[in-house]
Design a protein around this motif. Sequence first.
Motif, mmCIF file in Angstrom:
data_model
loop_
_atom_site.group_PDB
_atom_site.id
_atom_site.type_symbol
_atom_site.label_atom_id
_atom_site.label_comp_id
_atom_site.label_asym_id
_atom_site.label_seq_id
_atom_site.Cartn_x
_atom_site.Cartn_y
_atom_site.Cartn_z
ATOM 1 N N ASN A 73 -7.526 50.248 39.836
ATOM 2 C CA ASN A 73 -8.659 50.553 39.154
ATOM 3 C C ASN A 73 -9.186 49.265 38.314
ATOM 4 O O ASN A 73 -8.652 48.891 37.195
ATOM 5 C CB ASN A 73 -8.676 51.563 38.220
ATOM 6 N N PHE A 74 -10.183 48.242 38.951
ATOM 7 C CA PHE A 74 -10.518 47.096 38.270
ATOM 8 C C PHE A 74 -11.072 47.237 36.787
ATOM 9 O O PHE A 74 -10.708 46.580 35.895
ATOM 10 C CB PHE A 74 -11.411 46.626 39.262
ATOM 11 N N ASN A 75 -12.103 48.190 36.636
ATOM 12 C CA ASN A 75 -12.475 48.663 35.306
ATOM 13 C C ASN A 75 -11.437 48.904 34.225
ATOM 14 O O ASN A 75 -11.342 48.202 33.186
ATOM 15 C CB ASN A 75 -13.482 49.737 35.328
ATOM 16 N N ALA A 76 -10.540 49.572 34.755
ATOM 17 C CA ALA A 76 -9.272 50.008 33.420
ATOM 18 C C ALA A 76 -8.394 48.702 33.438
ATOM 19 O O ALA A 76 -7.871 48.415 32.185
ATOM 20 C CB ALA A 76 -8.253 50.972 34.096
ATOM 21 N N TYR A 77 -7.900 47.848 34.466
ATOM 22 C CA TYR A 77 -7.312 46.626 34.270
ATOM 23 C C TYR A 77 -8.040 45.761 33.486
ATOM 24 O O TYR A 77 -7.407 45.095 32.561
ATOM 25 C CB TYR A 77 -7.312 46.228 35.777
ATOM 26 N N LEU A 78 -9.407 45.567 33.685
ATOM 27 C CA LEU A 78 -10.105 44.600 32.935
ATOM 28 C C LEU A 78 -10.309 45.311 31.351
ATOM 29 O O LEU A 78 -9.927 44.019 30.644
ATOM 30 C CB LEU A 78 -11.752 44.618 33.375
ATOM 31 N N TYR A 79 -10.245 46.456 30.986
ATOM 32 C CA TYR A 79 -10.184 46.720 29.649
ATOM 33 C C TYR A 79 -8.670 46.741 29.052
ATOM 34 O O TYR A 79 -8.631 46.289 27.902
ATOM 35 C CB TYR A 79 -10.477 48.167 29.486
#
Length: 199
Positions: A73-79
């Motif tokens: 999950n790129f979005n969660a990883y980024l946050y």
Amino acid sequence: MLEKIKEKLLINRVQKGEIEAFSELYDVYWPKIRKFFLGRVKRIEDAEDLASQVFVKILSHLQSGGTEQVFDNFNAYLYKIARFTLIDHWRTNGSRETIDLEELETVLASGEDTEEIVEQRRRLAVFQEVLNSLPPDDAEVLTLRLIQDLSMADIAKILDKNEGAVRVQFHRAKKEMQKRLEIIEQGNVITSHADIPPP
């Protein structure tokens, strides 16, 4: 948000050394990560520096072959990287900072009607007052859900918590926030959790 398949293809291209692919990810996620920091540090320049650090870390991670968390999950990883970067920033500076409302208002109010600007400032000040009065963990969950518009699943991954626990925490924090907003509307000022009268 990018479609998951396109996102994964871009991540693969970045790993192969195509910086242009990273530029596409950056263009999509930069405004969101910048906004994440704007609500947590005093100066716009600091928010932008911290957001840049996040993307440098992500690029370095992708180029070194790390993908498991990114693909999940790129979005969660980024946050999650943004959250750790913020915590490091707070540790380095010795304390948590609160937003400079005047600076954020300048960003948010560009070109709007004067009445709208005044109302926006009032709402922003009240919201910030309530957030500052909540326990930090509750404020973080509310911010990630209400301001960053992340899903409960993403928030759970970012905070390394069970999704059910995050849902419970969010609903309790939201209820507490609503209670505090009612108190403020009645003309009382809240400075901490202790200022809330018992039911």
